[in-house]
Design an enzyme around this catalytic site. Structure first.
Site, PDB file in Angstrom:
ATOM      1  N   GLU A 203       0.822  -1.217   0.000  1.00  0.00           N
ATOM      2  CA  GLU A 203       0.000   0.000   0.000  1.00  0.00           C
ATOM      3  C   GLU A 203       0.860   1.273   0.000  1.00  0.00           C
ATOM      4  O   GLU A 203       0.543   2.244   0.704  1.00  0.00           O
ATOM      5  CB  GLU A 203      -0.953  -0.006   1.208  1.00  0.00           C
ATOM      6  N   GLU A 277      -6.777  -7.466  -1.405  1.00  0.00           N
ATOM      7  CA  GLU A 277      -7.380  -7.493  -0.078  1.00  0.00           C
ATOM      8  C   GLU A 277      -8.865  -7.223  -0.220  1.00  0.00           C
ATOM      9  O   GLU A 277      -9.284  -6.068  -0.383  1.00  0.00           O
ATOM     10  CB  GLU A 277      -6.738  -6.455   0.845  1.00  0.00           C
TER      11      GLU A 277
END
Length: 648
Positions: A203, A277
């Site tokens: 991320e 995710e």
């Protein structure tokens, strides 16, 4: 019987035994063929996972990733196989896991890849069960884990710039990757192992402080032998800044928004689309409500994702537990950090204790549609037991056991945890730090917001109050002569996500004042409550019988007797305030009456038959002399943070 004549032929006894043994062997062989580890496919590898068209290919055949996250460091090693078998039985084909740098290198240059942290054993187990692996080695992992998995000793450098090409950080990353990747590389698909893809950092688009950083991480992986498909993982906003040439971008979300999928398709035309995710639930923080995400809503989104020919990874499939002091903290905007609870149940399809939930059964039905063969039978649930109440029999004040700890450190000024000269000059990572100095006056104590994160304030061992980021001033009463001011400061968990990673030093991070005069002359005790200290505590001979009115903070000891093979249980602490529970020297984690978590998970493998030692460190209060090892309903939505089994 002879079919042609209808005459019954009676075989000799020896032949009948041989025939029976042959029949049994045929049945066993057929079962082995069905359930055998799919290691055969690992021996003839031609081409690994590729992203050269709108679909992934593996061995040049279309392949869809049906993945789920289970972190080896959040699950007792004795239960690794149980949890992975349950993943397999749900219809998933790929395991994803992070790698926590702060556990594997607790001190600079000291590496641990053994026992609970034996990553290679975890990878071999996944392979033996026929699961592929996507490895997410960081170095930053987020994961609601203290400092996002980065070791706290990095913060001893006052100029540290985490997740950048700052030389102090890149040197540490290189050293860690040298140790980590020499263990991971042999388990890649190209070498006959289960690893089909590796994620580059995590991320980074939401951080993006250094445009040279992601290329550095990519090169660090490639130069150490990583040859499998590389991925990144970001939310939609992060996709705009987290991409990397030659690396497949994947997306993270919970609620499905068509514009996000279109954006991913736009920036990567004719590439496979994957949700790295898909958030099957959410994490919990102390003092807030427990998060619950509807099973029906979750399955509806996943069904749509699969209909669109996308690959998916469930984060989490099984959350596990933030044992010890490893939970992180959530910081949103200008708000003060909120600290994660011990449980990482996550409202995931497989509960903290490994129970099947409504989500699990709905997912199994859905994923079965994407398999040509019937799914494996469901593994049995782990048995659970409610043991007899544990009665506290012994007590020891914190003040009476300080000499069982390492020698205190004297300093004119306060020193933060990370810069204390302890742990071979790696500083203190977790737990509590006790700061003591002398005062001669009453008045107003002001922390100047330099307490990280929460301090119990004492004068001559009498509790005056609690100071934290909300309460920064405290009135101290009148007294005679020189008195001892003590601040027991707890690191409640470092922020694991956001822009403030460089500012996560704990303890006293600056000066405190009494009546606007800066306090000086400190004696500092590092109280990380490691196993060595707990063992010394147990055998110290200092314990006294439980007094009617114990003083706090204090340690409380009891015995849990197990008369059969140990089973999982949960510890409930009615009447206790805030603290930590140890079973046989293992730190189960924090409890706190403010909730939402009201029980602590106790894995059966951490108990033994006979007498088990229980030690509770309680900070402020207790009304009851007992702990309650209780059961939770297995097979439903049971667990310490499920449905009605929590408070908000």
């Amino acid at each position: 019987m002879d079919v042609k004549t209808g005459i019954c032929v009676r075989l000799p006894l020896k032949q009948r035994y041989l025939l029976l043994l042959f029949a049994v062997a045929v049945v066993l062989f057929s079962q082995w063929i069905r359930h055998r580890p799919q290691s055969g496919r690992r021996l003839i590898h031609v081409e690994g996972l590729r992203a050269n068209s709108s679909q992934f290919t593996l061995e040049r055949k279309p392949f869809r990733i049906l993945g789920g996250s289970i972190h080896y460091f959040r699950v007792p090693r004795a239960y690794w196989e149980d949890r992975l078998l349950k993943m397999k039985a749900c219809g998933l084909n790929t395991l994803t896991t992070y790698v926590p740098w702060n556990l594997h290198e607790p001190e600079r240059g000291v590496f641990n890849f053994e026992d609970q942290l034996d990553l290679e054993a975890y990878l071999r187990l996944a392979a033996s069960l026929g699961l592929w692996v996507i490895l997410r080695p960081g170095p930053y992992i987020c994961a609601e884990w203290d400092l996002g998995g980065l070791p706290s000793w990095l913060l001893r450098d006052q100029n540290m710039k985490l997740r950048t090409t700052y030389p102090g950080f890149t040197a540490a990353v290189r050293s860690f990757f040298n140790e980590l990747l020499k263990r991971a590389v042999p388990h890649q698909y190209s070498k006959g192992g289960p690893i089909i893809a590796v994620q580059v950092e995590n991320e980074y688009g939401s951080y993006a402080e250094d445009e040279d950083y992601m290329p550095f991480i990519k090169e660090a992986l490639l130069s150490r032998g990583i040859t499998e498909l590389l991925l990144t993982s970001d939310n939609k906003e992060g996709l705009k800044r987290g991409g990397l040439k030659g690396v497949l971008e994947t997306i993270n979300f919970q609620k499905l928004r068509m514009d996000e999928i279109k954006y991913l398709d736009k920036i990567q035309p004719n590439k496979p689309k994957m949700v790295m995710e898909y958030w099957s639930g959410w994490f919990d923080v102390w003092g807030d409500l427990h998060h619950v995400f509807s099973a029906e809503e979750m399955v509806a989104v996943i069904r749509t994702i699969l209909m669109w020919d996308m690959s998916i990874n469930l984060y989490m499939f099984h959350g596990g537990t933030n044992f010890g002091f490893m939970s992180g903290a959530f910081e949103h905007g200008t708000q003060a950090p909120k600290h994660m609870v011990t449980s990482y149940d996550y409202d995931a399809p497989l509960s903290e204790a490994g129970d099947y939930t409504t989500k699990y059964h709905l997912l199994r039905n859905l994923f079965s549609l994407y398999h040509t063969q019937p799914l494996h039978e469901l593994p049995s649930l782990q048995e659970r037991r409610a043991y007899h109440p544990v009665v506290i029999t012994q007590y020891l004040s914190l003040w009476d056991c300080l000499n069982l700890n390492d020698k205190p450190f004297k300093s004119e000024k306060p020193v933060n945890m990370e810069n204390l000269p302890v742990n071979n000059h790696n500083g203190q990572s977790y737990g509590y730090t006790l700061y003591e100095t002398s005062i001669t006056a009453a008045g107003s104590l002001n922390s100047n917001n330099n307490i990280r994160d929460r301090a119990l304030v004492f004068v001559d061992k009498h509790l005056m109050g609690v100071m934290d980021n909300k309460t920064q001033e405290l009135a101290l009463p009148e007294g005679k002569g020189k008195r001892t001011l003590s601040l027991l400061v707890e690191n409640c968990g470092r922020v694991n996500y956001g822009k403030t990673l460089d500012m996560q030093r704990k303890g006293l991070v600056g000066d405190i004042e009494l009546n606007k005069s800066i306090l000086r002359g400190f004696i500092i005790h590092s109280l990380s409550l490691k196993p060595g200290f707990v063992n010394r505590l147990e055998s110290s001979g200092k314990w006294m019988s439980m007094p009617q009115r114990p003083s706090f903070p204090g340690f409380f000891q009891a015995k849990l007797y197990v008369d059969t093979f140990p089973k999982d249980t949960f510890i409930k602490l009615p009447g206790w305030g805030k603290g930590v529970v140890f079973i046989n020297g293992r730190n189960l984690g924090r409890y706190w009456t403010i909730g939402p978590q009201q029980t602590l998970y106790v894995p059966g493998p951490w108990l033994h038959r006979g007498t088990n030692q229980v030690i509770v460190f309680e900070e402020q209060e207790t009304d009851g002399p007992c702990l309650w090892p209780i059961n939770r309903p297995a097979g439903g939505d049971g667990g310490p943070l499920r449905e009605t089994e929590h408070f908000g």
